[in-house]
Write a protein that holds these residues in place. Structure first.
Motif, PDB file in Angstrom:
ATOM      1  N   LEU A  43     -49.072 -20.962  64.781  1.00  0.00           N
ATOM      2  CA  LEU A  43     -47.798 -20.280  64.582  1.00  0.00           C
ATOM      3  C   LEU A  43     -48.030 -18.857  64.106  1.00  0.00           C
ATOM      4  CD1 LEU A  43     -45.894 -23.043  62.548  1.00  0.00           C
ATOM      5  CD2 LEU A  43     -45.836 -22.686  65.008  1.00  0.00           C
ATOM      6  N   ILE A  44     -47.192 -17.922  64.586  1.00  0.00           N
ATOM      7  CA  ILE A  44     -47.199 -16.584  64.009  1.00  0.00           C
ATOM      8  C   ILE A  44     -46.251 -16.587  62.811  1.00  0.00           C
ATOM      9  CG2 ILE A  44     -47.802 -15.442  66.165  1.00  0.00           C
ATOM     10  CD1 ILE A  44     -44.925 -14.690  66.569  1.00  0.00           C
ATOM     11  N   ASP A 216     -43.955  -8.949  62.752  1.00  0.00           N
ATOM     12  CA  ASP A 216     -45.326  -9.080  63.243  1.00  0.00           C
ATOM     13  C   ASP A 216     -45.389  -9.581  64.683  1.00  0.00           C
ATOM     14  OD1 ASP A 216     -44.406 -11.616  62.781  1.00  0.00           O
ATOM     15  OD2 ASP A 216     -46.267 -12.355  61.880  1.00  0.00           O
ATOM     16  N   ASP A 217     -44.291  -9.410  65.422  1.00  0.00           N
ATOM     17  CA  ASP A 217     -44.210  -9.903  66.804  1.00  0.00           C
ATOM     18  C   ASP A 217     -44.313  -8.720  67.771  1.00  0.00           C
ATOM     19  OD1 ASP A 217     -43.596 -11.011  69.252  1.00  0.00           O
ATOM     20  OD2 ASP A 217     -41.955 -12.235  68.498  1.00  0.00           O
ATOM     21  N   ALA A 218     -45.487  -8.555  68.360  1.00  0.00           N
ATOM     22  CA  ALA A 218     -45.715  -7.435  69.283  1.00  0.00           C
ATOM     23  C   ALA A 218     -44.773  -7.521  70.483  1.00  0.00           C
ATOM     24  CB  ALA A 218     -47.168  -7.426  69.750  1.00  0.00           C
ATOM     25  N   MET A 240     -41.816   2.220  69.913  1.00  0.00           N
ATOM     26  CA  MET A 240     -41.887   0.764  70.023  1.00  0.00           C
ATOM     27  C   MET A 240     -43.213   0.310  70.639  1.00  0.00           C
ATOM     28  SD  MET A 240     -39.230  -0.401  68.593  1.00  0.00           S
ATOM     29  CE  MET A 240     -39.027   1.025  67.514  1.00  0.00           C
ATOM     30  N   ALA A 241     -43.685   1.033  71.644  1.00  0.00           N
ATOM     31  CA  ALA A 241     -44.968   0.693  72.254  1.00  0.00           C
ATOM     32  C   ALA A 241     -46.091   0.833  71.242  1.00  0.00           C
ATOM     33  CB  ALA A 241     -45.230   1.580  73.472  1.00  0.00           C
ATOM     34  N   LEU A 245     -48.655  -2.067  69.778  1.00  0.00           N
ATOM     35  CA  LEU A 245     -50.113  -1.919  69.839  1.00  0.00           C
ATOM     36  C   LEU A 245     -50.749  -1.993  68.452  1.00  0.00           C
ATOM     37  CD1 LEU A 245     -50.300   0.816  72.596  1.00  0.00           C
ATOM     38  CD2 LEU A 245     -51.267  -1.482  72.742  1.00  0.00           C
ATOM     39  N   GLU A 246     -50.027  -1.586  67.435  1.00  0.00           N
ATOM     40  CA  GLU A 246     -50.562  -1.716  66.068  1.00  0.00           C
ATOM     41  C   GLU A 246     -50.741  -3.187  65.704  1.00  0.00           C
ATOM     42  OE1 GLU A 246     -47.691   0.394  63.807  1.00  0.00           O
ATOM     43  OE2 GLU A 246     -48.603   2.375  64.135  1.00  0.00           O
ATOM     44  N   ILE A 247     -49.849  -4.008  66.205  1.00  0.00           N
ATOM     45  CA  ILE A 247     -49.937  -5.448  65.942  1.00  0.00           C
ATOM     46  C   ILE A 247     -50.964  -6.099  66.850  1.00  0.00           C
ATOM     47  CG2 ILE A 247     -48.646  -7.628  65.982  1.00  0.00           C
ATOM     48  CD1 ILE A 247     -46.110  -5.900  65.450  1.00  0.00           C
TER      49      ILE A 247
END
Length: 272
Positions: A43-44, A216-218, A240-241, A245-247
């Motif tokens: 799970l995330i 935390d949901d890319a 947003m992109a 990408l950070e995540i």
């Protein structure tokens, strides 16, 4: 969210309905099976938070049920991360209650699930034939039979989406949100439907509600980026992109999105 997790949510949602009907054994079996799925599925964070709240609510219902108190003198307790311990406790409880009642409950659960699947399949068949009126009749009847099943409403919405009936899908997603107002997944889906309908401002509002519940949901940030592409707000697309990408630095589609936004921003500067 995987089909297994959707199944777990459906089983948790059914507990309230079973207890209302004084069907205690199916309620306990449903909770046990749901926790089993949760334990074996990665799970995330926002999914862990969501299931933690759902499990606590389910236990509150059980602990306060008169029938449950008669057969279980102890109060079932749970804290996030202790799913395996709760699973063991429920297994011991079910072992104590083994016999014809539990077997009957399991058969009842399977029969209800089979009925649900058949009716959903029939409704989808009617949608494919363009017979929306009869499909809606089947879905409405099914929800009357399973009034506390949030994921059933979600599944119906997905069927309407599959057949490009966005407004109907939005209606069912909104109904599901009334049952489960802390679901980032549902806010995400409503945002997506509103984007498809060209309702950009309202879509943004629902997406932002999803972000507050899940940071935390890319994939969520990527979906918001798609909204801003349709809206032609290129700086927001880039933002947003970048957050996606950070995540998840390996998110190839988000990298393409950011490159696309950069190209659009550069072109806008040249034309200014």
């Amino acid at each position: 969210m995987s089909s297994e997790l959707i199944k777990a949510r459906s089983k948790i949602s059914s507990i309230k309905s079973y207890l209302k009907q004084e069907k205690l054994f199916p309620a306990i079996v449903s909770l046990h099976e749901a926790i089993g799925i949760i334990v074996r599925t990665p799970l995330i964070k926002h999914e862990r938070d969501e299931f933690s709240r759902s499990l606590q609510n389910a236990l509150d219902l059980l602990n306060n049920d008169p029938g449950f108190r008669k057969i279980c003198p102890m109060v079932l307790e749970y804290a996030e991360g202790e799913e395996k311990a709760l699973l063991t406790t429920l297994k011991e409880l079910l072992d104590d209650l083994q016999g014809s009642a539990v077997a009957e409950a399991q058969q009842m659960l399977q029969a209800l699930e089979d009925t649900k699947r058949l009716q959903l399949a029939r409704g989808e068949e009617l949608l494919g034939q363009g017979n929306v009126k009869d499909a809606k009749f089947i879905f409405n009847k099914l929800v009357l039979q399973f009034p506390d099943d949030t994921d059933l409403k979600y599944e119906i919405a997905e069927l309407f989406l599959r057949h490009e009936r966005n407004r109907d899908a939005l209606q069912w997603l909104t109904e599901a949100l009334k049952d489960f107002p802390e679901s980032a997944h549902l806010y995400n889906r409503v945002g997506m439907v509103l984007r498809k309908m060209g309702e950009f401002e309202m879509s943004e509002k629902y997406y932002m509600k999803a972000v507050r519940l899940s940071k935390d949901d890319a994939g969520l940030f990527f979906n918001i980026g798609r909204l801003y592409i349709d809206w032609e707000r290129w700086e927001k697309v880039d933002e947003m992109a970048t957050r996606a990408l950070e995540i998840n630095p390996g998110f190839a589609e988000a990298r393409k999105m950011r490159a696309f936004a950069t190209k659009k921003l550069k072109k806008a500067e040249e034309q200014a």
